[in-house]
Enzyme design. Structure first.
Site, PDB file in Angstrom:
ATOM      1  N   ASP A   1       2.735   1.574   3.922  1.00  0.00           N
ATOM      2  CA  ASP A   1       1.917   2.738   3.658  1.00  0.00           C
ATOM      3  C   ASP A   1       2.890   4.118   3.575  1.00  0.00           C
ATOM      4  O   ASP A   1       2.650   5.131   4.161  1.00  0.00           O
ATOM      5  CB  ASP A   1       1.107   3.194   4.862  1.00  0.00           C
ATOM      6  CG  ASP A   1       0.095   4.155   4.436  1.00  0.00           C
ATOM      7  OD1 ASP A   1      -0.066   4.394   3.048  1.00  0.00           O
ATOM      8  OD2 ASP A   1      -0.942   4.720   5.273  1.00  0.00           O
TER       9      ASP A   1
ATOM     10  N   GLU B   1       0.856  -1.230  -0.099  1.00  0.00           N
ATOM     11  CA  GLU B   1       0.114   0.024   0.018  1.00  0.00           C
ATOM     12  C   GLU B   1       0.928   1.162  -0.086  1.00  0.00           C
ATOM     13  O   GLU B   1       0.885   1.900   0.912  1.00  0.00           O
ATOM     14  CB  GLU B   1      -0.921  -0.150   1.191  1.00  0.00           C
ATOM     15  CG  GLU B   1      -2.008   0.937   1.206  1.00  0.00           C
ATOM     16  CD  GLU B   1      -2.607   1.521   2.498  1.00  0.00           C
ATOM     17  OE1 GLU B   1      -3.197   0.595   3.205  1.00  0.00           O
ATOM     18  OE2 GLU B   1      -2.520   2.494   3.010  1.00  0.00           O
TER      19      GLU B   1
ATOM     20  N   HIS C   1      -8.917   2.121  -0.666  1.00  0.00           N
ATOM     21  CA  HIS C   1      -8.187   2.654   0.392  1.00  0.00           C
ATOM     22  C   HIS C   1      -8.860   3.798   1.281  1.00  0.00           C
ATOM     23  O   HIS C   1      -9.777   4.276   0.632  1.00  0.00           O
ATOM     24  CB  HIS C   1      -7.040   3.471  -0.486  1.00  0.00           C
ATOM     25  CG  HIS C   1      -5.928   4.042   0.440  1.00  0.00           C
ATOM     26  ND1 HIS C   1      -6.104   5.421   0.728  1.00  0.00           N
ATOM     27  CD2 HIS C   1      -4.718   3.704   0.752  1.00  0.00           C
ATOM     28  CE1 HIS C   1      -4.738   5.556   1.364  1.00  0.00           C
ATOM     29  NE2 HIS C   1      -4.233   4.719   1.336  1.00  0.00           N
TER      30      HIS C   1
HETATM   31 MN    MN Z   1      -2.367   4.608   2.555  1.00  0.00          MN
END
Ligand code: MN
Length: 350
Positions: free
Chosen positions: A311, A25, A188
């Site tokens: 992330d 991600e 997301h």
């Molecule tokens: Mn993210």
């Protein structure tokens, strides 16, 4: 001879410990997205939680620079942390706050750029396509182009679009297209839609502290209860942040779903809500570097349904690596979470 053999064994063990780490991600931006969002921020007349953050990002600084960088500092940080690959996606809110024409054009451009950088670094980058759900028909075409022509690995949509979820029928063609191409759709987070955000604003909870998870978890649950998985059984959804709290709540969702009397606008489902979550959803560990919740999710879901994520650049890369390196799970499961599940689900070459 024996010493030589010993060395080979040591090397094999060392190699086994240096996992192939695929982070699933990982955000990037292109300058044209930044420019477009500058325009949206400039026109805003009321507080919008997403634009509040955009405004800060657009002011410059490390986050801004790291989002725009793909091939210098990012690769160095990946090397330092032993991260083999970033599965990239255009940063939230993608193109979803633009009008349909601008959003569609920018999605095409962003996907082209993404495909280019993957072509230059096929071992370091994979990517998910951005689409503009504002125009479902053109989004379907872009899904097809991005997967079939650009060879991207999935599709990402940042929760609501103009206050609507993908559980609304007009968006189902996008879900059908994604399922037909056998790629996953990553939902997301973004901040709650303005109508939902109001009570979160007290003490500034509308972003990652509680708002993102509440918004995106609700989106996931609305997909389940809309009956979309009875119509599109092959649809595969990915949720970040250990499933946006849905795993924790599955027992109660099933229990209350079975006992409650719906108003009449809720379709009957063929299975329990938790069955769809276990069959049709994958979760990632993005921003949730906490072993107790990993162990809980491992016990409720299968190790085949959880993928590692950082992330980047919103979260710290070394911390996410350390979290999974030291996770109290079997080596086989660690291989699944670090790379095997991502290879299988996103069609990344093993
Ligand atoms: Mn993210």
């Amino acid at each position: 001879m024996n010493a030589e053999r010993g060395k080979v064994v040591d090397q094999a063990q060392a190699t086994k410990k240096s996992y192939r780490r695929i982070a699933t991600e990982e955000a990037f931006a292109i300058p044209e997205q930044m420019d477009a969002m500058r325009g949206v921020v400039a026109k805003a007349t009321e507080y919008d939680p997403d634009l509040f953050l955009w405004n800060r990002t657009l002011g410059g600084g490390t986050l801004y620079e790291r989002l725009l960088d793909l091939e210098s500092e990012r690769l160095r940080i990946m090397d330092q942390d032993g991260v083999a690959m970033h599965l990239l996606s255009l940063t939230s809110t993608g193109v979803q706050m633009l009008d349909a024409d601008k959003g569609t054009a920018l999605a095409t451009l962003a996907n082209d750029r993404l495909a280019e950088v993957i072509r230059r670094h096929p071992d370091r980058f994979a990517g998910m396509a951005t689409v503009a759900p504002q125009d479902p028909a053109r989004a379907v075409k872009e899904v097809d182009r991005a997967i079939n022509r650009l060879k991207l690995n999935g599709v990402i949509i940042n929760s609501h679009t103009n206050g609507e979820y993908l559980s609304e029928r007009n968006y189902w063609p996008i879900l059908e297209a994604v399922a037909a191409l056998k790629v996953p759709l990553y939902i997301h987070p973004r901040a709650p839609m303005p109508a939902m955000a109001a009570p979160y604003r007290t003490n500034h909870l509308e972003h990652a502290i509680w708002g993102y998870q509440a918004e995106t978890g609700l989106h996931g649950l609305q997909l389940i209860t809309s009956g979309v998985f009875d119509h599109i059984p092959d649809l595969k959804i990915v949720l970040g942040h250990m499933g946006e709290a849905i795993p924790y709540w599955l027992y109660r969702i099933d229990d209350r779903f079975r006992r409650s009397i719906p108003r009449g606008d809720r379709p009957a489902l063929k299975q329990r809500p938790s069955d769809y979550f276990k069959q049709n959803f994958m979760i990632t560990t993005s921003g949730m570097n906490w072993h107790p919740v990993l162990q809980f999710c491992m016990s409720v879901l299968s190790a085949d349904n959880i993928m590692w994520a950082i992330d980047y650049p919103y979260q710290d890369s070394p911390e996410a690596v350390e979290f999974m390196n030291t996770a109290p799970i079997s080596d086989e499961d660690k291989e699944k979470l670090f790379h095997r599940n991502a290879e299988r689900v996103f069609g990344i070459k093993a």
